[in-house]
Design an enzyme around this catalytic site. Sequence first.
Site, PDB file in Angstrom:
ATOM      1  CB  CYS A  18      -0.946   0.006   1.200  1.00 26.31           C
ATOM      2  SG  CYS A  18      -0.164   0.349   2.782  1.00 26.31           S
ATOM      3  CB  CYS A 118       0.281  -2.625   6.909  1.00 23.49           C
ATOM      4  SG  CYS A 118      -0.944  -2.068   5.687  1.00 23.49           S
ATOM      5  CG  ASP A 344      -3.652 -10.494  66.007  1.00 24.09           C
ATOM      6  OD1 ASP A 344      -3.118 -10.579  64.885  1.00 24.09           O
ATOM      7  OD2 ASP A 344      -3.064 -10.769  67.070  1.00 24.09           O
TER       8      ASP A 344
END
Length: 529
Positions: A18, A118, A344
Site C-alpha cells: 500500500c 501491513c 488481629d
Amino acid sequence: TLPLPKPIVQLLLGAGTCPRCIFRFCRVGSQTLYRHPYKDLMKDLKQFLNGNQEKEDTTCFDVADPPCKRFRLGHAEGGPEDLNQNGALSQISLVNDDNAAVQNSAAENSAAEVCNVCLGILQEFCEADFVKKMCEKVNSSDYQFTSFVFSLSLPPQLSVREHAAWLLVKQEMGKLDLSLAKDDIVQLKEAYKWIIHPQLSEELGVPTDGKSLFEVSVVFAHPETDEESSLLDFFFYFTVQSVFTRMAVIKALEKIKEEDFLKHFPCPPSSPKNLCVAQEIQCNNGAVFVAGRYNKYSRNLPQTPWIIDGERKLESSVEELISEHLMAEFKADSFNFSSSGREDVDVRTLGNGRPFAIELVNPHRIHFTAEEMKGLQQTINNSSDKIQVRDLQLVTRSAIGRMKEGEEEKTKTYSALIWTDKTIQKEHIAFLDNIKELKLDQKTPLRVLHRRPLALRCRIIHTMKSEYIDEHHFRLRLKTQAGTYIKEFVHGDFGRTKPNIGSLLNRTTDILELDVESVDIDWPPALEN
C-alpha cells in the site's frame, strides 16, 4: 519535496504494497502525507510513476511537511543477491517510465488489494468509519477522561512480512547506491498513530497525551495468516519460545541469517485475500489511589477477608467495609488494599486510626471534589458501627510509598488488659513504669509460623505504664517499636519471647484484651472536618 526512489516505489506497488507502507520503506517522516485520504495517495502515486522527470531514478513527491529521515548513500548491507522464490528474492519486473500501461495496472491492482505488509491496517483501519467505531466503544464505556493515549497490538506475523519486504527493498536500494537499515523504516505503529491521533482527538473532543491515564487500545489479528503452518513451524524451530508472540518473532528475526529466512518465506510477501480484523477495542483508565485512616471498634472483625480452605470464617472485614463504597462510586473493576501494619481480628484500633490506601483498578469515574470525598467518607461511616474512616482523600501512587517508609522506625502505642495467676498488689507492678528501652528477642510466634518464616527478631519496648485493677488484673500501656508482637511479650509464647511480662513478674500471665491506641505515622495529611 520528498525524494522517492522511483524503482522502489514501482517494486513495492507491483508487489501489492500500500502507499503508506511504501512511504515507510522510503523513510518518509511527514505526518501530513500519511494523513491524506488513501484514494488520493494512490492517485498521486500513479501520477508519480507516470511522470517522466528526465527518467531520474530518484524523484520528488510534493508534501507540506519536511521529512524526518534521509537516504544514506552507500551500498546495501551484505546479503544474498537476486535469489529466486525457492529460497530467495523473487524477480519483480520493474516498470519503466515509458510503459504507462504496466504502471497503471500495478497501481490499480494495489488499490484493490490488501497490503502484503501491513495486512490492511494502514488501509481500511485509517478510515473515518473505523475511527467512529472506536469512539462509539469509548463513549459507550462511560469513562471520565480529559485526555487519552492510544495503543495498538499487531499480529506477530506482521513482523515477518515487514522483514521480507525490507530484504527486497534493501537489495534494490543497493543498486541505486543507497542503503536502508531496518531501523530506518518508519514503524507501522508510529505511522498509524500519526493518522489516527488527530481523528480520535477530534471525535472524542480531548487531546492526546502520552502521560494520560486513559488508554484506548486496538488489538489486531489476521486469522488467514495465523493458519500458515510453515510460518509457525519455522519460528518454533528458530526460537525457544513456546508461545507465538510478536516479541518472540522479533527476537528470532534478529538471530536468523537472511539465507535461512528466504528459504522459508516468499520475498516479497504474498498478498493476503482478507484484511486484518480488529479483534478488540479496549478502554482502560489508570489506577486511582484513595488514602485515609481507619478505626476498628469490633473484636470480631479481621482486617482482610478471613477465608480458610475456601471457607469464609467471618462475614466481613475492614477492607470490605471500606472498599465496597469506593468501588461503587469510582465504578472500578477491582481494588488492592494496603495499610501501615495490621491488627488481629480481636484487636481494636482506636485513637486517630491506622493509615490505609486502596488502589482502584480501571475506575470509570476519577474526578471527585473535596466535598464529594467528604460525603463518601460519611457514607462509609454511616454504613457500619464496626469501623470509621477519617481524612479520606485522593493521593498519588508515589505518595503511598510514604506509608510504607520507615515501618521499622515508627512507633505504636498499645493498651493491654493482663491477667496473672498469682495475686498482685500495686507494688508488684510499679517497677514496670521505670523500665525504658527494653530489648526483646522474639522468635516468630507459633500462631503465625504457618505463614511467616522462622526468624529471631530484636524489638524494643520504649516505655510502659501500669494501672492496677485488682489482685489478678492490671492494664499496661506500652509504646513500642513497630513489628513488636505484644501478645507474645505478655505471655511469653512458651519462652519464644524473652524477656516477657511473665518472666519480669515471675508469674504466669496472659492477655485478655488488646487495643492499638496510636500508629505514629503522619500520613495521609490530616483534613479539616
